[in-house]
Scaffold this active site. Structure first.
Site, PDB file in Angstrom:
ATOM      1  N   ASP A  54       0.815  -1.215   0.000  1.00  0.00           N
ATOM      2  CA  ASP A  54       0.000   0.000   0.000  1.00  0.00           C
ATOM      3  C   ASP A  54       0.844   1.258   0.000  1.00  0.00           C
ATOM      4  O   ASP A  54       0.761   2.066   0.912  1.00  0.00           O
ATOM      5  CB  ASP A  54      -0.959  -0.041   1.210  1.00  0.00           C
ATOM      6  CG  ASP A  54      -1.761  -1.328   1.264  1.00  0.00           C
ATOM      7  OD1 ASP A  54      -1.202  -2.360   1.697  1.00  0.00           O
ATOM      8  OD2 ASP A  54      -2.924  -1.318   0.855  1.00  0.00           O
ATOM      9  N   ASP A  87      -1.672  -2.841  -3.871  1.00  0.00           N
ATOM     10  CA  ASP A  87      -1.995  -1.415  -3.872  1.00  0.00           C
ATOM     11  C   ASP A  87      -0.684  -0.671  -4.106  1.00  0.00           C
ATOM     12  O   ASP A  87      -0.186   0.087  -3.279  1.00  0.00           O
ATOM     13  CB  ASP A  87      -2.705  -0.966  -2.592  1.00  0.00           C
ATOM     14  CG  ASP A  87      -4.216  -1.215  -2.672  1.00  0.00           C
ATOM     15  OD1 ASP A  87      -4.670  -1.817  -3.669  1.00  0.00           O
ATOM     16  OD2 ASP A  87      -4.940  -0.799  -1.749  1.00  0.00           O
ATOM     17  N   TYR A  90      -1.453   4.441  -6.217  1.00  0.00           N
ATOM     18  CA  TYR A  90      -2.700   5.138  -5.866  1.00  0.00           C
ATOM     19  C   TYR A  90      -2.970   6.249  -6.850  1.00  0.00           C
ATOM     20  O   TYR A  90      -2.045   6.759  -7.473  1.00  0.00           O
ATOM     21  CB  TYR A  90      -2.577   5.701  -4.443  1.00  0.00           C
ATOM     22  CG  TYR A  90      -2.698   4.620  -3.404  1.00  0.00           C
ATOM     23  CD1 TYR A  90      -3.957   4.146  -3.047  1.00  0.00           C
ATOM     24  CD2 TYR A  90      -1.581   4.054  -2.829  1.00  0.00           C
ATOM     25  CE1 TYR A  90      -4.082   3.134  -2.099  1.00  0.00           C
ATOM     26  CE2 TYR A  90      -1.704   3.040  -1.887  1.00  0.00           C
ATOM     27  CZ  TYR A  90      -2.959   2.593  -1.527  1.00  0.00           C
ATOM     28  OH  TYR A  90      -3.088   1.598  -0.604  1.00  0.00           O
ATOM     29  N   ASN A 125      -6.643  -4.089  -4.728  1.00  0.00           N
ATOM     30  CA  ASN A 125      -7.902  -3.613  -5.303  1.00  0.00           C
ATOM     31  C   ASN A 125      -7.748  -2.269  -6.010  1.00  0.00           C
ATOM     32  O   ASN A 125      -8.380  -2.023  -7.035  1.00  0.00           O
ATOM     33  CB  ASN A 125      -8.993  -3.539  -4.226  1.00  0.00           C
ATOM     34  CG  ASN A 125      -8.565  -2.805  -2.983  1.00  0.00           C
ATOM     35  OD1 ASN A 125      -7.519  -3.121  -2.398  1.00  0.00           O
ATOM     36  ND2 ASN A 125      -9.332  -1.825  -2.552  1.00  0.00           N
ATOM     37  N   HIS A 220      -3.004  -9.679  -1.252  1.00  0.00           N
ATOM     38  CA  HIS A 220      -3.225  -8.277  -0.878  1.00  0.00           C
ATOM     39  C   HIS A 220      -4.131  -8.164   0.354  1.00  0.00           C
ATOM     40  O   HIS A 220      -3.823  -7.458   1.308  1.00  0.00           O
ATOM     41  CB  HIS A 220      -3.828  -7.484  -2.042  1.00  0.00           C
ATOM     42  CG  HIS A 220      -4.172  -6.081  -1.658  1.00  0.00           C
ATOM     43  ND1 HIS A 220      -3.205  -5.175  -1.272  1.00  0.00           N
ATOM     44  CD2 HIS A 220      -5.362  -5.429  -1.534  1.00  0.00           C
ATOM     45  CE1 HIS A 220      -3.788  -4.020  -0.948  1.00  0.00           C
ATOM     46  NE2 HIS A 220      -5.092  -4.153  -1.097  1.00  0.00           N
ATOM     47  N   HIS A 229     -10.308  -2.317   7.501  1.00  0.00           N
ATOM     48  CA  HIS A 229     -11.155  -3.236   6.722  1.00  0.00           C
ATOM     49  C   HIS A 229     -11.512  -4.502   7.498  1.00  0.00           C
ATOM     50  O   HIS A 229     -12.537  -5.129   7.212  1.00  0.00           O
ATOM     51  CB  HIS A 229     -10.461  -3.657   5.424  1.00  0.00           C
ATOM     52  CG  HIS A 229     -10.221  -2.522   4.472  1.00  0.00           C
ATOM     53  ND1 HIS A 229      -8.995  -1.904   4.349  1.00  0.00           N
ATOM     54  CD2 HIS A 229     -11.048  -1.883   3.624  1.00  0.00           C
ATOM     55  CE1 HIS A 229      -9.090  -0.943   3.449  1.00  0.00           C
ATOM     56  NE2 HIS A 229     -10.319  -0.898   2.990  1.00  0.00           N
ATOM     57  N   HIS A 255      -3.394  -4.191   2.434  1.00  0.00           N
ATOM     58  CA  HIS A 255      -4.793  -3.734   2.429  1.00  0.00           C
ATOM     59  C   HIS A 255      -5.111  -2.837   3.608  1.00  0.00           C
ATOM     60  O   HIS A 255      -5.565  -1.716   3.401  1.00  0.00           O
ATOM     61  CB  HIS A 255      -5.754  -4.919   2.357  1.00  0.00           C
ATOM     62  CG  HIS A 255      -7.142  -4.525   1.932  1.00  0.00           C
ATOM     63  ND1 HIS A 255      -7.391  -3.689   0.857  1.00  0.00           N
ATOM     64  CD2 HIS A 255      -8.369  -4.853   2.432  1.00  0.00           C
ATOM     65  CE1 HIS A 255      -8.709  -3.526   0.715  1.00  0.00           C
ATOM     66  NE2 HIS A 255      -9.310  -4.211   1.656  1.00  0.00           N
ATOM     67  N   ASP A 256      -4.967  -3.309   4.836  1.00  0.00           N
ATOM     68  CA  ASP A 256      -5.121  -2.395   5.968  1.00  0.00           C
ATOM     69  C   ASP A 256      -3.799  -1.660   6.154  1.00  0.00           C
ATOM     70  O   ASP A 256      -2.732  -2.284   6.158  1.00  0.00           O
ATOM     71  CB  ASP A 256      -5.526  -3.154   7.242  1.00  0.00           C
ATOM     72  CG  ASP A 256      -7.032  -3.154   7.418  1.00  0.00           C
ATOM     73  OD1 ASP A 256      -7.700  -2.249   6.859  1.00  0.00           O
ATOM     74  OD2 ASP A 256      -7.563  -4.047   8.109  1.00  0.00           O
TER      75      ASP A 256
END
Ligand SMILES: *[C@@H]1O[C@H](CO)[C@@H](O)[C@H](O)[C@H]1NC(C)=O
Length: 340
Positions: A54, A87, A90, A125, A220, A229, A255-256
């Site tokens: 991320d 991720d 962005y 995602n 992910h 999440h 993800h988180d």
């Protein structure tokens, strides 16, 4: 790094069998071996790597600070490669292979010499909200040859094997309630179910064949998380049983936007979240689960993780934005005699 192409099982029989096999393969998604990359352990018999998730925000939200500390720790550990839990760019992945975000958020940020190693990367995602195929394209390797991004694949370091899984297509919400976002499902439709079934089949197959003493699955989305999440129910139902059945030691994810270490209540599986590569500090830890005894560590802030394996031992370390150690976890297992 050596690349070994997946081999599709060949079949015997006449043209008729051939036609049937051909139709089945075209109609469903072709099952086969996951693509495999081979890395050699160091001379001392260990392998170390960093895990980051991320991250791609053109250096902002402390991404550059985390990158600098990764360079320092990467050098200290003599890492063989970097694992990205997705991720990567962005807010909406890459627009195409020439999107300057690739260099602005990757090549120009992770510049330390120790990070000039293969980056084994899955899609998150947010990556699916752009041109997902662009991130998988070989053209990116012409721009920065560290970049190795596939949907699902295997990295084999002899004593430890890493199984990368494309988790985004598992999550119902992106299909049923996309919240105004469009996703690049070109490879997933027409049959999402066939895609997931094939992936789980190929993963199970690769795990069955693995001779590595340590088995690590990377995706992910979190299976277990007490962050923003939280747990991913679809992965608890579909992926976790495979991990338990096949003796997987660790599941690593992003993800988180935090760092987490959670143990499974009834199996040896460890859930390790490293999703703190840039924007963090969401402050919405799930209070009701924070005190559960399986939660060993949680950090709401930027940072990254390192992993070091020998045949008998594994060491996981989490670092903050200053490169300070926040949490260290060591485990070992009895050596199995290899059979030749
Ligand atoms: C960057 O890291 C520092 C130290 O952890 C933190 O205080 C600050 O809020 C972070 N900045 C951002 C934009 O997240």
């Amino acid at each position: 790094m050596m690349r070994v192409r997946g081999i599709m099982g060949h079949h015997h029989g006449g043209w008729w069998t051939g036609m049937v096999v051909w139709f089945v393969c075209v109609a469903v998604v072709a099952r086969g071996e996951l693509e495999r990359f081979v890395e050699a352990p160091k001379n001392d018999g260990s392998v170390s790597f960093l895990v980051l998730g991320d991250w791609g925000r053109r250096g902002s939200f402390n991404q550059s600070l985390v990158a600098l500390q990764m360079g320092r720790i990467g050098e200290k550990l003599g890492i063989g490669f970097v694992v990205s839990t997705g991720d990567n760019f962005y807010d909406n992945g890459l627009t195409n292979e020439n999107d300057p975000n690739f260099q602005d958020s990757f090549s120009r940020i992770y510049t330390c010499p120790s990070l000039r190693k293969p980056w084994y990367t899955v899609l998150g995602n947010h990556d699916y909200r752009g041109d997902a195929e662009a991130q998988l394209s070989y053209l990116l390797r012409n721009i920065d040859d560290r970049w190795i991004c596939l949907r699902s694949f295997v990295v084999d370091v002899e004593l430890v094997e890493l199984f990368f899984v494309d988790t985004t297509p598992f999550v119902d919400e992106y299909f049923t309630d996309p919240d105004g976002h469009t996703y690049d499902w070109r490879a997933i439709v027409p049959s999402r179910k066939a895609y997931i079934d094939t992936l789980l089949h190929d993963l199970g197959d690769a795990l069955d064949k693995s001779k590595a003493g340590w088995k690590v699955v990377v995706g992910h989305h979190a299976i277990r998380s007490i962050g923003h999440h939280g747990d991913t129910e679809e992965l608890i139902h579909h992926l976790l049983p495979v991990l338990k059945e096949k003796g997987v030691d660790m599941y690593m994810n992003g993800h988180d936007h935090c760092l987490e270490h959670i143990s499974d209540g009834d199996s040896p599986v460890q859930f390790l979240t490293s999703g703190a590569g840039s924007k963090a500090w969401r402050g919405d830890i799930k209070e009701e689960t924070k005190s559960e005894e399986t939660v060993r560590f949680y950090h709401d802030g930027q940072g990254f993780m390192s992993a070091r394996f020998t045949r008998s031992d594994a060491e996981i370390v989490f670092y903050d934005v200053f490169g300070e150690v926040l949490h260290r976890w060591v485990t070992s297992k009895p050596l199995l005699h290899s059979t030749f």
